[in-house]
Motif scaffolding. Structure first.
Motif, mmCIF file in Angstrom:
data_model
loop_
_atom_site.group_PDB
_atom_site.id
_atom_site.type_symbol
_atom_site.label_atom_id
_atom_site.label_comp_id
_atom_site.label_asym_id
_atom_site.label_seq_id
_atom_site.Cartn_x
_atom_site.Cartn_y
_atom_site.Cartn_z
ATOM 1 N N ALA A 375 0.828 -1.205 0.000
ATOM 2 C CA ALA A 375 0.000 0.000 0.000
ATOM 3 C C ALA A 375 0.864 1.258 0.000
ATOM 4 O O ALA A 375 1.927 1.291 0.620
ATOM 5 C CB ALA A 375 -0.911 0.000 1.227
ATOM 6 N N ALA A 383 -9.377 5.947 0.474
ATOM 7 C CA ALA A 383 -8.987 5.280 -0.775
ATOM 8 C C ALA A 383 -8.423 3.891 -0.492
ATOM 9 O O ALA A 383 -8.720 2.920 -1.200
ATOM 10 C CB ALA A 383 -7.961 6.130 -1.520
ATOM 11 N N GLN A 386 -11.265 1.540 0.417
ATOM 12 C CA GLN A 386 -12.010 1.122 -0.771
ATOM 13 C C GLN A 386 -11.252 0.037 -1.541
ATOM 14 O O GLN A 386 -11.833 -0.960 -1.970
ATOM 15 C CB GLN A 386 -12.267 2.325 -1.671
ATOM 16 C CG GLN A 386 -13.141 2.006 -2.879
ATOM 17 C CD GLN A 386 -13.448 3.251 -3.699
ATOM 18 O OE1 GLN A 386 -12.911 4.327 -3.463
ATOM 19 N NE2 GLN A 386 -14.324 3.105 -4.680
ATOM 20 N N SER A 387 -9.937 0.232 -1.704
ATOM 21 C CA SER A 387 -9.114 -0.749 -2.414
ATOM 22 C C SER A 387 -9.017 -2.059 -1.634
ATOM 23 O O SER A 387 -9.030 -3.152 -2.213
ATOM 24 C CB SER A 387 -7.708 -0.183 -2.657
ATOM 25 O OG SER A 387 -7.741 0.930 -3.518
ATOM 26 N N TRP A 390 -12.129 -4.050 -2.049
ATOM 27 C CA TRP A 390 -12.190 -4.691 -3.370
ATOM 28 C C TRP A 390 -11.281 -5.924 -3.417
ATOM 29 O O TRP A 390 -11.668 -6.976 -3.930
ATOM 30 C CB TRP A 390 -11.774 -3.707 -4.463
ATOM 31 C CG TRP A 390 -11.915 -4.315 -5.836
ATOM 32 C CD1 TRP A 390 -13.006 -4.256 -6.659
ATOM 33 C CD2 TRP A 390 -10.952 -5.116 -6.528
ATOM 34 N NE1 TRP A 390 -12.791 -4.971 -7.813
ATOM 35 C CE2 TRP A 390 -11.533 -5.507 -7.771
ATOM 36 C CE3 TRP A 390 -9.658 -5.550 -6.231
ATOM 37 C CZ2 TRP A 390 -10.850 -6.305 -8.702
ATOM 38 C CZ3 TRP A 390 -8.981 -6.344 -7.157
ATOM 39 C CH2 TRP A 390 -9.570 -6.706 -8.374
ATOM 40 N N ALA A 391 -10.043 -5.787 -2.864
ATOM 41 C CA ALA A 391 -9.084 -6.894 -2.900
ATOM 42 C C ALA A 391 -9.634 -8.114 -2.178
ATOM 43 O O ALA A 391 -9.526 -9.247 -2.669
ATOM 44 C CB ALA A 391 -7.762 -6.467 -2.276
ATOM 45 N N PHE A 422 -3.213 -6.557 -0.790
ATOM 46 C CA PHE A 422 -2.770 -6.186 -2.137
ATOM 47 C C PHE A 422 -1.728 -7.184 -2.645
ATOM 48 O O PHE A 422 -1.765 -7.623 -3.800
ATOM 49 C CB PHE A 422 -2.151 -4.786 -2.133
ATOM 50 C CG PHE A 422 -3.119 -3.673 -1.826
ATOM 51 C CD1 PHE A 422 -4.486 -3.903 -1.753
ATOM 52 C CD2 PHE A 422 -2.642 -2.379 -1.586
ATOM 53 C CE1 PHE A 422 -5.373 -2.865 -1.465
ATOM 54 C CE2 PHE A 422 -3.518 -1.341 -1.302
ATOM 55 C CZ PHE A 422 -4.887 -1.592 -1.235
ATOM 56 N N ASN A 437 -1.782 -1.895 -8.685
ATOM 57 C CA ASN A 437 -2.145 -0.495 -8.898
ATOM 58 C C ASN A 437 -3.199 -0.056 -7.888
ATOM 59 O O ASN A 437 -3.000 0.851 -7.106
ATOM 60 C CB ASN A 437 -2.640 -0.285 -10.331
ATOM 61 C CG ASN A 437 -2.913 1.175 -10.628
ATOM 62 O OD1 ASN A 437 -4.001 1.685 -10.309
ATOM 63 N ND2 ASN A 437 -1.944 1.864 -11.205
ATOM 64 N N PHE A 438 -4.351 -0.717 -7.920
ATOM 65 C CA PHE A 438 -5.428 -0.410 -6.984
ATOM 66 C C PHE A 438 -5.749 1.088 -6.968
ATOM 67 O O PHE A 438 -5.728 1.752 -5.935
ATOM 68 C CB PHE A 438 -5.081 -0.904 -5.574
ATOM 69 C CG PHE A 438 -4.974 -2.397 -5.465
ATOM 70 C CD1 PHE A 438 -6.101 -3.186 -5.275
ATOM 71 C CD2 PHE A 438 -3.731 -3.020 -5.586
ATOM 72 C CE1 PHE A 438 -6.001 -4.563 -5.191
ATOM 73 C CE2 PHE A 438 -3.624 -4.403 -5.504
ATOM 74 C CZ PHE A 438 -4.759 -5.186 -5.306
ATOM 75 N N ASN A 439 -5.981 1.596 -8.180
ATOM 76 C CA ASN A 439 -6.326 3.022 -8.340
ATOM 77 C C ASN A 439 -5.283 3.948 -7.727
ATOM 78 O O ASN A 439 -5.610 4.977 -7.119
ATOM 79 C CB ASN A 439 -7.705 3.313 -7.739
ATOM 80 C CG ASN A 439 -8.824 2.665 -8.530
ATOM 81 O OD1 ASN A 439 -8.754 2.583 -9.758
ATOM 82 N ND2 ASN A 439 -9.866 2.203 -7.848
ATOM 83 N N THR A 441 -3.247 3.323 -5.235
ATOM 84 C CA THR A 441 -3.010 3.193 -3.790
ATOM 85 C C THR A 441 -1.955 2.142 -3.466
ATOM 86 O O THR A 441 -1.703 1.852 -2.293
ATOM 87 C CB THR A 441 -4.314 2.831 -3.048
ATOM 88 O OG1 THR A 441 -4.785 1.559 -3.520
ATOM 89 C CG2 THR A 441 -5.381 3.891 -3.280
#
Length: 501
Positions: A375, A383, A386-387, A390-391, A422, A437-439, A441
């Motif tokens: 991260a 942010a 949120q990531s 999703w992960a 991540f 990448n994770f937007n 982050t």
């Protein structure tokens, strides 16, 4: 009578054993290979012995030298590494204008080092027709003069000769089925291909999807250039052949095959003499980064060693030299031009890369050992949250270790928790298109974030060398290789017994 019978039978028994040994060894040695290119535009180039030590440590068995550096050839002696030497562009005119100069070049740079140094190929010039067109007329004579010198030295069966060409030699590479060589060089290309056909040599191609992607300006998706899985709606097809292309590398190779076929030449194999991806670039070169370089080279090695050929040439394996061992900081051009190396000159890796067959179905790819997706500590809490969601959700990362009471759980450190998720996602999905990448982050790091009993995938430490990953199933090729080794071992033991019968 008995003695005569034994003497008559001995050659036949020995012949049979030796024939079986030979067949097994040939079978074991077949298949495409991945080698590495060693350039000279490096300010602090390691000594030849240090370079050879790196090659051995990486288990690299094929190397392309841009010249015929005598110290390197001595260092490579008795290693078994197959060596491609080069006639640099600045020597081409002299070699191509004088048969005696070509003979002298062979004697001093090839014959003097064989058999101790396993020289198997000579690359005459590099991208001559597109970089130094004034030397075009001497290219084929140089090939012919050098071939005559090899013949005179009785080395023509061990050493093959060719000349690397860039993709710029092909007027329009896509679709591959209609690709043709630039008509400006038709006469020279016809002579060059005839030479390859006569000598059993390969067409040398410098195939760099990085340039194809950048010059395409969005025409092709990045995943296509990196060998990553494409969205089913983004399949790239050749409208004339109805063949589907899952990666740009195959399309480039097929473009070369079809360009040769357009000149009525078939049966000449393509050897890729340079292919890689830059790991760093300027701000206006976003595709040049460690994540993409690692993905491209890992997937390239897997693709080549899989020996699957290309859509139009499924039975023709494409041996490839990875560009390159060290970044050449003295190269001119944009920042990316100086950052293609997979190793730093102090022998540390830019990123972890395995030159063995990495196609085994391991959860933790060997090519990602020592690399971590962590991260970005400067990213906002929201942010990262949120990531992270999703992960551990749609991303299907294994987040059990960051649950309360588990070894990687930290209630007050979302950066550490997100890093674990991540990294797990990245290691499990990188080969099929997953990115770090994770937007924005997350980022790639070579610093192992493992601590205590919290072991991250990719860790090479004592506690994390295995990472709990189950070994993949043994492939048929692996089984065959093991069976061959077993038979060879038994034959070596039995050979004295056979000879005594």
């Amino acid at each position: 009578m008995l003695g005569r019978r034994r003497n008559n039978m001995l050659p036949k028994r020995l012949e049979g054993v030796l024939l079986l040994l030979f067949m097994l060894m040939v079978s074991n040695a077949s298949g495409a290979f991945v080698g590495v290119h060693v350039g000279t535009g490096v300010s602090d180039l390691p000594s030849p012995s240090d370079i050879v030590s790196i090659l051995k440590a990486k288990r690299i068995q094929h190397v392309r030298l841009v010249d015929s550096d005598h110290k390197m050839l001595v260092a490579l002696a008795n290693t078994g590494i197959e060596v491609m030497v080069g006639v640099p562009n600045d020597q081409l005119l002299r070699v191509g204008q004088s048969r005696s100069t070509a003979a002298d070049w062979i004697n001093k740079n090839v014959a003097a080092y064989i058999p101790a140094t396993n020289i198997t190929y000579i690359a005459v010039g590099d991208e001559v027709l597109t970089t130094i067109p004034n030397a075009a007329l001497v290219l084929v004579p140089a090939l012919q003069f050098l071939q005559s010198a090899l013949l005179a030295a009785n080395l023509n069966t061990q050493v093959k000769i060719s000349s690397p060409h860039s993709m710029d030699m092909i007027s329009k590479a896509f679709p591959p089925s209609t690709a043709t060589f630039n008509s400006t060089w038709s006469s020279i290309m016809s002579q060059y291909l005839q030479f390859l056909n006569n000598t059993g040599s390969s067409f040398m191609l410098n195939a760099q999807p990085y340039y194809g992607y950048v010059k395409g300006q969005g025409v092709f998706p990045l995943e296509y250039a990196l060998f990553r899985s494409l969205n089913p709606n983004s399949k790239i097809a050749d409208p004339n052949s109805n063949l589907f292309y899952t990666n740009m590398f195959d399309a480039m190779v097929d473009a070369a095959y079809n360009s040769m076929q357009a000149m009525n030449f078939t049966g000449i194999p393509v050897m890729v003499t340079a292919s890689g991806w830059p790991w760093r670039g300027a701000r206006n070169e976003p595709a040049a980064d460690v994540d993409n370089a690692l993905a491209y080279n890992t997937n390239l090695i897997r693709h080549v060693l899989n020996s699957s050929g290309t859509p139009s040439q499924p039975k023709n394996q494409v041996s490839t030299y990875l560009f390159e061992l060290f970044s050449e900081d003295r190269r001119t051009g944009p920042v990316s031009e100086q950052n293609w190396g997979i190793m730093f000159t102090n022998a540390s890796a830019v990123y972890s890369l395995a030159f063995e067959d990495v196609a085994a179905n391991n959860t933790d790819s060997p090519a990602l050992r020592g690399m971590f997706c962590v991260a970005n500590s400067s990213a906002s809490h929201s942010a990262l949250k949120q990531s992270l969601d999703w992960a551990c959700g749609p991303g299907s990362a294994n987040c059990s270790a960051i649950q309360p009471g588990q070894p990687c759980y930290k209630s007050d450190d979302i950066v550490a928790v997100a890093s674990y998720a991540f990294n797990d996602y990245y290691h499990r999905t990188q080969t099929s298109g997953g990115t770090c990448n994770f937007n924005g982050t997350a980022t790639i790091s070579s610093t192992d974030p493992s601590h205590g009993s919290c072991i991250f995938l990719g860790s090479t430490g004592a506690n994390g060398s295995g990472n709990g990953a189950a070994s993949g199933p043994v492939s048929q090729d692996s089984f065959a290789s093991g069976l061959q080794s077993c038979w060879l071992a038994h034959l070596v033991v039995l050979l004295p017994v056979v000879l005594l019968l």
